[in-house]
Each structure stands twice: as C-alpha cells, then as structure tokens.
Design an enzyme around this catalytic site. Structure first.
Site, mmCIF file in Angstrom:
data_model
loop_
_atom_site.group_PDB
_atom_site.id
_atom_site.type_symbol
_atom_site.label_atom_id
_atom_site.label_comp_id
_atom_site.label_asym_id
_atom_site.label_seq_id
_atom_site.Cartn_x
_atom_site.Cartn_y
_atom_site.Cartn_z
ATOM 1 N N TYR A 192 -1.753 -14.556 2.348
ATOM 2 C CA TYR A 192 -0.477 -13.982 2.771
ATOM 3 C C TYR A 192 0.518 -15.044 3.224
ATOM 4 O O TYR A 192 0.147 -15.986 3.945
ATOM 5 C CB TYR A 192 -0.689 -13.045 3.962
ATOM 6 C CG TYR A 192 -1.432 -11.771 3.667
ATOM 7 C CD1 TYR A 192 -1.091 -10.962 2.593
ATOM 8 C CD2 TYR A 192 -2.469 -11.357 4.501
ATOM 9 C CE1 TYR A 192 -1.778 -9.773 2.356
ATOM 10 C CE2 TYR A 192 -3.154 -10.171 4.276
ATOM 11 C CZ TYR A 192 -2.795 -9.388 3.191
ATOM 12 O OH TYR A 192 -3.471 -8.213 2.967
ATOM 13 N N ASP A 238 -1.284 -3.692 -8.858
ATOM 14 C CA ASP A 238 -1.654 -2.680 -7.874
ATOM 15 C C ASP A 238 -1.432 -1.255 -8.384
ATOM 16 O O ASP A 238 -2.300 -0.404 -8.240
ATOM 17 C CB ASP A 238 -0.828 -2.879 -6.605
ATOM 18 C CG ASP A 238 -1.572 -3.688 -5.561
ATOM 19 O OD1 ASP A 238 -2.325 -4.601 -5.952
ATOM 20 O OD2 ASP A 238 -1.391 -3.427 -4.364
ATOM 21 N N ALA A 280 0.832 -1.210 0.000
ATOM 22 C CA ALA A 280 0.000 0.000 0.000
ATOM 23 C C ALA A 280 0.866 1.258 0.000
ATOM 24 O O ALA A 280 0.608 2.211 -0.736
ATOM 25 C CB ALA A 280 -0.922 -0.012 1.214
ATOM 26 N N LYS A 310 -13.519 8.101 1.118
ATOM 27 C CA LYS A 310 -13.661 7.523 -0.223
ATOM 28 C C LYS A 310 -15.003 6.804 -0.363
ATOM 29 O O LYS A 310 -15.326 5.936 0.450
ATOM 30 C CB LYS A 310 -12.498 6.563 -0.491
ATOM 31 C CG LYS A 310 -11.165 7.299 -0.616
ATOM 32 C CD LYS A 310 -9.974 6.358 -0.583
ATOM 33 C CE LYS A 310 -9.667 5.934 0.834
ATOM 34 N NZ LYS A 310 -8.433 5.136 0.949
ATOM 35 N N ALA A 316 -6.749 1.139 -5.652
ATOM 36 C CA ALA A 316 -7.516 2.354 -5.931
ATOM 37 C C ALA A 316 -7.370 3.377 -4.810
ATOM 38 O O ALA A 316 -7.194 4.575 -5.046
ATOM 39 C CB ALA A 316 -8.989 2.001 -6.142
ATOM 40 N N GLY A 317 -7.432 2.883 -3.582
ATOM 41 C CA GLY A 317 -7.285 3.788 -2.445
ATOM 42 C C GLY A 317 -5.894 4.402 -2.398
ATOM 43 O O GLY A 317 -5.724 5.566 -2.010
ATOM 44 N N ASP A 318 -4.898 3.624 -2.804
ATOM 45 C CA ASP A 318 -3.529 4.137 -2.803
ATOM 46 C C ASP A 318 -3.344 5.193 -3.884
ATOM 47 O O ASP A 318 -2.651 6.191 -3.682
ATOM 48 C CB ASP A 318 -2.538 2.987 -3.016
ATOM 49 C CG ASP A 318 -2.723 1.889 -1.976
ATOM 50 O OD1 ASP A 318 -3.063 2.212 -0.823
ATOM 51 O OD2 ASP A 318 -2.552 0.712 -2.334
#
Lengths: 316, 316, 316, 316, 316, 316
Positions: C104, C294, C35, C226, C256-258
């Site tokens: 993960y 990403d 991120a 957001k 998208a948030g990043d």
C-alpha cells in the site's frame, strides 16, 4: 441540463501501437473516437456541461464506449442501447507522407439507425448550443433526417447550432456530400470548416476572408476557418481576422478540429468575443495533436491556463 | 496442383491479449482465422499440398490474410482481391463458464460476394478432396450457390467432398440453417459433424452410432462424429467404432474441429483406413486446443510423430 | 437516488502483468480497486442503482478513479476531489503457495481524511441499503468517526446497514482491529464475514452455525458466512443453512467477497429470500475469481442468468 | 519464372521495442532482415516477380523466415532447408549519435554453407536481373564461390548482374573485403554503392562523378552512387548527373539502400531511363527509413504513385 | 570470500512471452539463465555467499548478464570480460506435450574459451563447496580441462565438490557425454542427478536405491537422486531414503534441479543432515517451477520459512 | 574503497510506456531513479569507483533498487535495509508544452529516516569526493542533519564535497528551501547549479559569470553553472568561461544534470582541468536526455570516446 448537446456516432477505435502499413502492425490498443463526443469531452474538460445523443449496440463494445464517455462526465442519459445492431469499429493506420488511412467497419452500425424520433425536444431545448458535424448525415438517410430535425428543434428553441463539415469521402460520394453539406450550412449559426473543406465546398479562393465572407452570405453568423498551424480566420458579419496558432509537436492530427470546436464553444460559453474564443480554440488544437488518440491530449482548463501563462515544469 | 482444395472466408482475427469481457480488454493481437484455411494449413503442415479459393478486400487486411496463408504454403493462386469490398474482421472474447463469444464484422465483406463464376473447374478437378463447411452457405445466397456449384464440379470430376457443418447461429437463423445444411449433407462424401451439431440436425439420439447410421443413410460414405475429449466415432457403410481421444490442456477450443478435419484427410491421403485416420485426427485436435490462436498449435508431421511416440524433451 | 450507498477508499491498483516477486516484474497495468466500489459496481451490473461517498486527490489518479467508477454507472455526485492530498495507490504481487501480497501507498491519502461532515444525510436516507467495510475504520480516526456517523444516519432513516469485516492487518494492529470491528458489528443489520474472519473475531468454533448464531446474538439480523468454494452459511434469527457454491477456475481471489456482497444485496433488493440471495452471491463470487482485476469478472444480470441456466457458447 | 533473382542470407532480426543500450532493453520483436530479400520484397511490392536462392536451418526460425518471404510473394522454390545448421539471428541496437550497432549470431549458420552446387542454372537464366551484395562473399569461402559462380551463370545467359557492396566490417577484415569487392565489381553490370563505400573502395575523391567514372572504367555499365538525403548520382558510359532525393522522417536507416536497389531495378524493368529509375529509387529510399524494420516501410506501386503525385489523406 | 563457488556459462535467455512454436511467437523478454548461476543465486537467496567464475563477451549482453548476477549478490570478481568473443544467447520454446525445446547460439561463445589458467586457486580454496555441472565440459575441450582442474584444486584444498550431471544432448554426443560424465562423477563428493540421467548413465535399474548405491560405489559420499514431484532419494554410505516432495503448479520446469541443488547445499552449509537438507531442496524445487524464468521463482529464506510453516496471505 | 561517495534516496520509478496525462496511460515500466545514484552510476560507467549510502525498505521494491544499483557496480555495502518502512515510489508523466510532472509516494519512506548515525566516517574519509544534492535535506529533518554531518566528516578528512541544488518544490516550501540550500552551499567545494536554480537562489542576474562569481564569494572553489543546450559556464576563483554544449535529440530531460555531475567529477578524477571536465560533463548531458529513463542513456567511457571522436556506425 447540459450547456452543449451533440449528436453523432462514436466508435471503438482499434489504434495500432506502431506506425506502418496495417499488414505489418500486430498489436492494437482499444480506444474510442467520434468527432462529436470528442467535442463534448473537450468542452467538459474546459469546465462546461455537455450531453450526447446517439445509439450504440448493447454489446461489449457499446458498453465500453458508453462507460468511457460517461466517465468523462458527458451526460449519456439519451443514448439508446440497441440489442439488434452492432457498435461501429474502425482501425487507424499511421503512415508517413500523407498515406495515413482509416478503415471503417460501421455499415449498418447501431448509430446508423438513429431516427428523428430519438430526439427529446425538451432536452435539446435546454441547451445553449447544439453541435453537429457533416459525418452524421453521411451515415444513412435516417441519420440525415435526424440531423435536420435536430436543427429544426434548436431553431425553435433559440439554441444556437454549430457545425463542423468533417468531410469523409469514405462515407459518401463527393457530389452528394457537397450538396447536402451546403444545404445544412445554410441552417447553422456557427460554421467551423477547415480551409481544404472550404475549397471543396466553395471552390478555390484566394484568401481566407473570401471563404468566410461567402459562408456568411449563405447563413451562418460566425465562421471560424481552420488554417492548420497558421491558426484560424475568424469572422462574423461585421469583422474578421486571423488569430495566430500555437506550435506543438504533431503526433496524430486526428481530433485537432474537434479540440478547436471545443475550445471555441467554451470561449463563447464564457462570454468571450470570437477572437478570444479562437485563441482558446487554437491552443486546444495545439494540445490535441500531441498524442495518438483522438481526445486524450485535449487540455483541461488548468492545462490551458498553465499553457497560456507559459508555465513550465522547472523545480517540480 | 493441390491434393486438397478448400473454399470459404478467412478473416482478420483481433484476438484479445487477456481473458475477460471485451469492455475491459485493452490490447488485441492481429491474427487470421477461417475454418477452411485452418484445414488447408493443417493439411500442409502434415505434408500434403492444399489450395484455397476465396475473395479478400484488396486492403491492408486482405494483403495480410493473403500473405499469412501463402506463407503457410497454401496455394492462393485462385484468390480474388477485390477493391470494392472490405476484408472481414472479427473479435474473440475469452470468458469462463461458457460465456465466450465472437463479434463479427463481416457483413458485405469481400468473401460474401463469392460467385459460382469464381470457380475454376480445372483447378478443382485436379484435387483429390474438396473440403467445405457450413459457414460459407450462411454468408450470402451467392456464397450458397458457389458451394453448390463447387460440389457439382467435384462430383463431375471424381473429387471427393468432405464437409464440416460448423453451425454458426450468429450468421443465419436456425430453421434455414438446418434445412440448407441437411440438403448439402446429402451431397457430400465425408461428413465431419460435432455431436451437438448432430443433435441439432437430426434431433437427440441415444448413441454416437445412431447419428452416424442416420447420416450414412442420407448420403455420405464416411461419417466422423467428433465427441470432444472422448475422441470420435468413425463409420462407413460397413463398420464403425469409437476411436479414443488424447488428453491435453485446453486453452482455446476454436480450431479443434478444423485440426480434426486436417488430420483425417491427411490420413486418408496417405492411404490409412478410417480408424487410423481418426487417430491422427484426434491427435491433431489435442494439439489444436493448446494455444489461443486458431491454427498455430496444429502439429507438423514431425510433431505428430514425436507425440505419438511419446517423445519428451529430456536432455535437450 | 441510489438504492445502495457505499462509503470507502478506492485506490489506483498497479497490477503486475506477470506473476512472481515484484523485484522481477517489470510491467504494470493501471486499474482501480476498492472493496466498496467493487460492491457498488457489482450491484450496478446486476441492475440496481448505487452511489459512492469518498474523497480522492484531484490529481491524475483521482480523475482516473473517478472516471472509471462513473463510467460503471455508480453515482459519484458525493465524491470530494481534494487538491491537497494524493490518491492512494497499491501494488499487487501474485505469488504461489500463499505468498501473494499487496503493497500500500495510502498513508495520508485523500480518502484517509474523510470526515463525518462529508456525509449528506438526505442522500444516505434515500437509499435502501448502506454498505460498509472494516477497511474504512482502519484508515484514520476521522474515517472511523465517519463510518460510525454513517451507521447512525442509516439507523435514523430506516436504511439497512450491511457490513463486511474485510480484515487488513497491514492497516492496523490486531487487538484494535478486533475491538473496533466487534463494536461496529453490534450496530449492523447484515453481516458478511469470511469464516477465517469469524475465527479471528470470535475465536475458533466447530461449525458455521456456531459462528452465525453468535453473531446474531450480537446484533445483526442476517449473517452470511463465506466458506470459500464450499459456498456460504446463511442465517437469520429463525433459520440457517449452507448454500452450496459453484466451481470455477481461480485466477485471483481478490474481489470474491465483494462480488458475494453485491450478489447478496441484489438478491435482497429483488425481494428474494436469504437462501436465494446467497445462491446469487455464490455465483457472483464464482465469476469474480476468474480474472486478475478486482471487479472486471463480476457478472452482469445477463451473464448470471446464462450461467445459472447453464448456457454454453456452442454454435455462436 | 522471376524477373529478378537474388541470392544471400536472411536472418531472424530480434528488434528491440525501445531505443537504448541493449543491456537495458527488455523486450524484442521478432522480424526478418536480409539485404537481398529486402530487395526482392521491394521489387515485388512494385509489381515485379522475384526469386530468392538461399539456405535456412529447418528449425522454427528457418520456417519463420521462409513463410515471411513466401508470404511477401517472393519465389522460394530454390531455398534449401538444412537440418544440420541453424538459421542466423541478429540483434539491432538503436542508439543516438552514431552509436547504433548490430550483434550477429550467424557464424556457421545454414546460409554460410551455400555452395555453387545450390545454383540452378536454368532458374537463373530465366531472369532479367541477378541481384547480389557484398555481404554474401563475406560469409564463407563457399559463399564467395557461390557468388562467383552465379555471376558466371548470369553472364553466360545474358542476365544482367546488379551489385550493392554492402560493406560489413563485422564480417571480414578491411583488406580482404576491399580486394574481393573490387574483383567482383569488375564483373557486374550495375553497381549501387553508397558514397562512403566508394571512399573506402577507391580512396577519397572530390566529386560524385569522379567515383562513378572510376567505377565505370572498372567494368560496370551503370553506376548509381547513393548520396543519402541529397539523392543519388547516376551515370552510364555516356552521361551522368545527380537525381535529387526526397525528404522524410528517418526512424531507422537500415534498408534504405535495399529500397533504392528495388526501386532502381523496378524502373529499369519498366523500361525507364536511368534518371527516371533513380527517381523511383530515391523515393523508395525515402519510404524505407520511416519505420524500424528493414522492409516494412517499402512502398507498393500504389503508395509510390500517391507519393509522387503528392496525394494526401484529406477527407478520408 | 564466498562459501560456495560455481563455474560455468550463463547466457542471455530470449524468453518468448507466449507459448507455442517459435515461428508464431513475436515478442521475447530478455532474461538470463545458466545452471551454475541459478544455483549461486539460489544459495544467495537462502542466505549464503556465493561466487561465480566464467567468461562473458564484453558486449552489451555480457554487461547485462554480469549486472544481473552481481545485482543478485553473487561475487563476480573472477569473471573475465572478453572483447573478442560474444556472449552466448539462447531461445526457449514452450510447447505442450513434451515438445518444448531450446535453441542455442553459444558456439564459440566467450564462455566456451574458459581455460584452466582462469582459475584462481586461492579463491576456490577459500570456499566450502565447489559446485559444477555436466554442461561446462560439453562446451569445449578447454572447458573440460577447466572443470578437471577446478576439481583438482578443490580436492587439494579440502573443498567439497558437488556435481549435477545436467545432460544436454544438444551439446555433445551420447557416447562421449556418458564417458566424460562418469569419469567426473568418480571425482566428486556430492552427486545430484535426476532419475532419467541416472538411467542414461548407469542403465535402467529397479529402484532409486539401486542407482544411489551404484553411484556411491563409484566415489561420491552423498547422492541426491531427483525424482520429480515424488521428491528425492537421498543417501550416503550409511543410510538412504526417499524425502517426499511438495506439490506446486508447474509453469516451467527449467531451473528446478538448480533450485534443488541450491536448497541442498544451503541445508548442508547450515549443518543440517542430508534428509533435512533434501526437504529444503525439495521445497526450493517446488517454488522454482512456478514461473517461466529459470531462477526468478527461487525462494528467499523468508519465503521458505513461510512456506514450510504454511503461512497464507489471509488478512493482508 | 570508492573514489566518489554519494548519499540520498533512490526510488522505484513507475515510468509510463506512453506519453500523455496519467489518467489515460495504462501501462507502466518499473525502473529506478535517484539523483545521487544516477551520478554514482554515471561515474562508474566512466570508469571510476563509487559508493552509495542510503536506506531502503526491505520489501520487494527495496530489493529491486538495491540489485539494480549493485548490478551497475556501485558499492552498496553501507545501504541499510529497513523492515519497518517502505521503499519510495514515484510516477512520471510525460506531457508536452512544459506540463510534465512527477507524482511522489515517498512520505515516510525508508530513506526519509536516514540518520547521522548511519554514516561510517572511515568509509567517507577514504573517498576523494562526496557528492550531495538538495533533495536529501528536503526529505526530513533527520535527512538534513545527515547531510550536514556528512559534509562535516568530509571536511575533517579532506574529502571534497560537490553539491547539486536539485530544487524540488514538491518537497518543501520555497522560503525554507532557499534558506537551507544557501546555508549548505556555503559549505561545499564544488557547486553544480542550473541557471534557473541560480535565479531562484540568488535573484535574477544578467550574465552567467555574475551567478558564478556570487557563488564563489559564498564559499565554493568551483562553480559549474548548467545552461541547458548552450553548455555550461565554469569558473573557479581565478578564471571562468562558457564551455559549449553538444546537440542531441531530447526525449526526457530528467537525469541530464546528474550526467553532467558524473562527467564533471570523472574529469576531475582524471586530473583534467575544469574546462576539459566541463566538456565531458556537457557530452554526458547530451547522451542523458535521449532516453526516457534517468540513467540508461549515460555514456560509458567507450561511448564517450567514440562520440567525441565523431565515430559513426558505417559499415558495421
């Protein structure tokens, strides 16, 4: 500031995912290749700082080339991104029986517009070695002038110049190539020719030492003549001998000479004598041929140590 | 002898296997693309014979382009293979939001050396249509002269000339493009512009018929103005109307205009009126956009019939 | 020195080349994702300098992550390569209907051993913004301490702290997550939560402004909430409103948030007001979702300008 | 009209992208393969015109096979596209240690319905050589009759018949194969068997010349017995000797015999004597084994010349 | 012993990695597909035991098919591996506009030699449901006899028979198909036709209930008429209504009907009423169309629950 | 019930599609690998029943591992699927010159939580052989206890225990490894070490028989010492000698020892003496190294017979 600075064109390499005539190959992998950045990357992997002077198109391919080289740790602060000219591209063709080829799409590429004015004297002056090849002077007359100017700057600042002839007849005609390469060789300190290049430049001779002696008479202090799998013949004004090569499985010979140069200069940077440096150079060359890309198989210092100690992967 | 003859450059297309900025795309698929051969292949698939006049490098890429076009059934007997110049190459970049691009490596390509002398008058004279585009005159002055000469030959032999402006600002500057394209349009019989091309050539107008009428006043007998998904506005000196388009899922718009031209000329070859021909052209365009290559999605006559009849794959 | 500094873990992403349950997917593409580096890369593409503080294993994957981030132009001079711990790895699974997942392999990864001692106060002090996320405190207690220490350093040096909660329930339990995230939010200057994260942290509220006001009461000067495709609700102590989003075709929402954070901070760095900055942030988010990686779809400033001006690829 | 005409089945080859048992191989590459078209393509690459008589399904795979062969420059004007029968398909399996296999899906394929009526006497009569193999008579009784009829037509028109036994026990039983092949061999002019085929047909003999003499007694004027890497034993009624082979790296032996046939017939077409022709044939065979496809590695005349002159890729 | 037993042919599916006419598609992925094993796998994923009766070639493809089905947990103890006949193969072609096709290579395949003697009465008798399709009787007369015998055994042992017509006109002619399918439908307990199949079998009717009632009059206790995205119309002798479908993104419709059958039978096995079972069936169908393979997108019970509860991937 | 039972961890193997340092490799193929399941699969291919005891995460990777092993015919009825722990993953790196590596992501994996309580005494008691390796005791103390308990159960039920040390220094330290492995070796019946493992465990000795005798003194009845390409030295209390190996082309040595174990135990199951069993073991090892996966190259009994008889693919 980098210990070694190089100068030249790096292109996008469209590398076929299969061997065979390109008419039949249908998938390509995007990589990068350039003799000088190969050397810069190779020296970096062996633990020394390097810098690269060049021009790239400020297109997607230029961004790609830049990011790969930067990602390998080479200083790219002197690379000019040019909006008006494209980044060069070439295609490899892996065939058998000596029929392998490359197809260049580099005419009027960004790098072919390199100018003496692109050179930052202070930057070059800060290095210990300037590494050049015979490809750059073949690209354009401004490129030739840039190479000559870089040598001039190096000499004025006590930076040693190493030079790999890297003859490419696809780029210029034989007569002109020979003439210019010989004129450049007279100005360099360390010369790293292949034996067939020596043939072409000096005419056929009997023994490696004959070529080396002849070159040394022309100017260079050190000559490292690459003999393929045999190894290399290394000489300076006082001494000379063959340093044996290492065997490995050849997948793609491209880049072997650049690995040699990287290994040799790394050895010198570490204060090794010319024969020790040549052993490192030979080992780096043995690594280099084992993968289809130009520099991906180059060893790190860790790899090199493991290799020279004969470490194996038992019990991992 | 072919019913339709075309003339122009076809290149190797390095088509990314993924969407996104090329700096991140790592695999490419080798295909071919050329507006004129797209049309020739498209007409062939619809059941009519075609021929293509051009130059290719006699390198692996030239052999590849030649074999694909020959394999599609297009007559290539007038293609010149040149040992001294390379086959052109270009890269597509599929991005979103109108940012898609192409990167050409075609300067001084084999095709850019086409000459009026390359034209075989008897060959052209034997056809019913000669199809040209606005790309060829942008490649070089000898290419422009070749296009002009081809039109001349066609006129002297009662071969109708169809013309797609195919404006490419990457190849020439706007003012020169406009001037030359308008001069060529005055000489052709069938004009197949897109509506944005009409804008650029004539200035913004209110309605499709305005563009069509204006073009017809300039020379062409028939104008087929492509309106995207809406369909097309078709006119000759006496009549004109919109022929509705077909909806399909767009993957890559490249080649849609060429499919339209192929459909339109095929319709005319079969004696259909301009509105029927336009319906075929619209349908061919709807097929064309559904795959990433230029011509691979073009319909065969069998496909077209199945589509127009609404056949589905139930119970196969 | 970088204008924006980030801190956190970046892993190798094994990205399936096909959608579907991983038991059936047989090929993976190696990429990177994190991120914080997404944000750093995004800001870099928009023309501002960034730096990243972290730990990586000094294994092949660590070298890879480092070279990609360095290649993107992010300063990595403060990244520690650790020989004793591995670089984290994760697998994405793209499924339909809200069933997508990540797997993960990051427990006891190099980055989870980050320590407050890793922080170079002078380095952080030189920046204008410090960007943090709620992922890092979830990795280990030493990572939480490192985040707290970084905030402390920022405050002491007038560096503004921006924070994206990035809630990951795979990494910690809900109660602990909520408690720690709320405690961190009290210390930050700019808060960038998603609306569902706001729900989770504050409980369900009626309107975007309710969440924003509540957060602002807690400490942050600016809140950018957001709202997905709708856009974002932006507020500071004096004003607040929705800034509309842009539509684009979503392939993979990750990042998208990043991209939003990168766009927002870039806007602020350029002196734009919060609503203008949010418009850039929304646009960057619209780009981000269009590719499976990403950050690969993040816009350059050039892309962003072309997009905001509505430029299209006609006539290229 | 073609100098050499061939007759037989060509199938789609699903070629595994990896070695190993097919149960584990998960990707296949679509290519084509057919002993007779291999020969036709090979002769074409060496500069002579060829034609192919066959049947294909008028399905997508038939169109594919047709376009590849047409693209290679082979005349396909006598190929019949049949709507009622499918194009044959087969899968290769590359394993080690002599366990490699093929899996045919060719029963009742279009080509198995070839009929004597498919043969155009005038077409065959125009050629200098008719090349046949022992595969076609194994496909069906109508295919056998077609082969017999073709030989008859050739004899009546002074066209020489060359024949490669190409024994395939997957297609018919041993006793029947032997009987029919021997009956055909009696009718041909040039016989091109492998040494193991000679064993199977004549019984084990001591020396290559024994096989050759025995075959010559049966009818053929020329026998070229393929001895693998050793080279070939070549004889006519008056003379005979071994012509040494060339070494190369074998990737896939399939197609080597076809390359041999192509080289041998090309040599004869150029007026070379049988030993010179065999040297070309051996060289073509050495090229053929170096790639996984059947004909892709076959040399062009340019390749062959470079190879025979020992040209290498130095300084390209 | 399995709760549900199925019977039929499963083939290797060569699935193109790209859409488009197969002449242009160059890579294929090996998968498996068979209507009956799709159902068996689907039921297994939903938590119930299943078994499959069939024949496979004892070649690499047969081993592959067997291992995939066994790996999915289906009991294969009654599958016969036959050394004399090959495993069937087919190719999918994904095209737009209703032009998609399959190409079968299954004539005289191992499965087409299934015999009534292959059936183990005790095995079938132990199940609660026997699931059959209209594909098997189309393969050969012995396959038809096997299906009839299986129904007979089921009836004698109180095993309910479910039947999906799965009309394939590539396998038999329309008249024969209709006659035999109708005769089989009279013998089954649960009928699962698509609405276009109902059309074909019964003639066009106005409403779903008309088809259902007509079928119920013919014999089946339960009819589940698949209506595509609308959902399904479900009826037994006493009641009937539409159960609404779920929307999802269709990538490949193949397998949707099989997922429906799997969901419906799973629902019945869990004691749900026919409308509840149909909701599960509809949901399973919505999953099925989202990936290019036949069964890979089928839901597990866990997936299904998450989907029906509307779970999303937020905060993972 | 299975003739041979094994116990251990099997992981998802992310296998690079290219050789070279992983930093440059960009595509990976998902496979599975585990020393014990390699042996189980290998014995199964040679015609004997096997079972595997283990734990897997009940995630997508666990389902994948389970389905592959089940698909290979190994009994998995005693495998526990655990919702709380992940399935282990590892990456291979194929490099030259002894630099190949693996990168494990298996700490705290599902299998590392195996417990003595997982063992079903009746299940183990029913087998003829229990096969164990030195990897399992390195995973965790509960794994070590499980191995010890399994040996105990085997002894009490007259099940013979075979043991392959499989030393992995990435998993534990040398001193501990040596101590525990020696303690286990004292308890087993058949020991299958490599010669370098014997070195490590016993100290360097002069001859194979020295190692074998020393091990036999410690406990095992039979010792099969693997000597690489040379073959193996086989001994029991009364006799011993070298059994020569078979040559083959090595692509990936991983799995060779497991193939050896599979061949050896298969031979014993068939009542062969130890030297005959070793010949089978050597042959299986020669197959194993020819493909990049662990077990995919293992022979079936049919393959083995063809190989030992020297069958070739002529005339297929």
């Amino acid at each position: 500031m980098p210990e070694v600075i190089t100068l030249g064109e790096t292109m996008v390499l469209m590398n076929p995912t299969e061997a065979g005539p390109l008419r039949y190959v249908d998938r390509f992998k995007k990589q990068i290749a350039g003799a000088e950045t190969n050397v810069a990357i190779g020296i970096n992997k062996l633990g020394h700082s390097t810098g690269w002077i060049s021009r790239l198109g400020s297109d997607e391919f230029g961004q790609y080339v830049l990011s790969v080289i930067k990602g390998e740790g080479v200083d790219t602060s002197r690379v000019i991104m040019d909006v008006d000219t494209p980044t060069g591209v070439f295609f490899k063709e892996r065939r058998i029986l000596g029929l392998s080829q490359v197809y260049y799409y580099r005419r009027q590429s960004a790098a072919s517009y390199m100018l003496p004015e692109d050179l930052d004297e202070e930057y070059i002056a800060s290095a210990r070695y300037l590494h050049l090849t015979g490809i750059t002077p073949a690209l354009s007359s401004s490129c030739l002038a840039t190479v000559q100017q870089a040598i001039e700057i190096a000499h004025q600042n006590n930076v040693l110049v190493s030079f790999d002839p890297n003859i490419r007849f696809k780029l210029w005609d034989r007569r002109k190539a020979k003439e210019i390469l010989l004129s450049l060789i007279r100005e360099v300190d360390i010369l790293l020719p292949g034996v067939k290049e020596a043939d072409m430049l000096l005419g056929k001779m009997d023994e490696p030492e004959d070529y080396a002696q002849k070159f040394i008479e022309m100017g260079p202090e050190i000559v490292a003549l690459k003999l393929g799998k045999t190894g290399s013949y290394i000489a300076d004004k006082e001494k000379g001998r063959i340093v044996e090569g290492f065997s490995s499985t050849e997948v793609d010979a491209a880049g072997a000479g650049d690995a040699f140069a990287a290994g040799f200069l790394s050895g010198l940077l570490e204060g090794k004598d010319i024969f020790e440096a040549a052993m490192i150079a030979n080992a780096a060359g043995a690594f280099a041929v084992t993968l289809p890309g130009d520099y991906e198989a180059f060893p790190t210092s860790q790899d090199l140590n493991a290799f020279l100690k004969g470490n194996s992967d038992i019990f991992r």
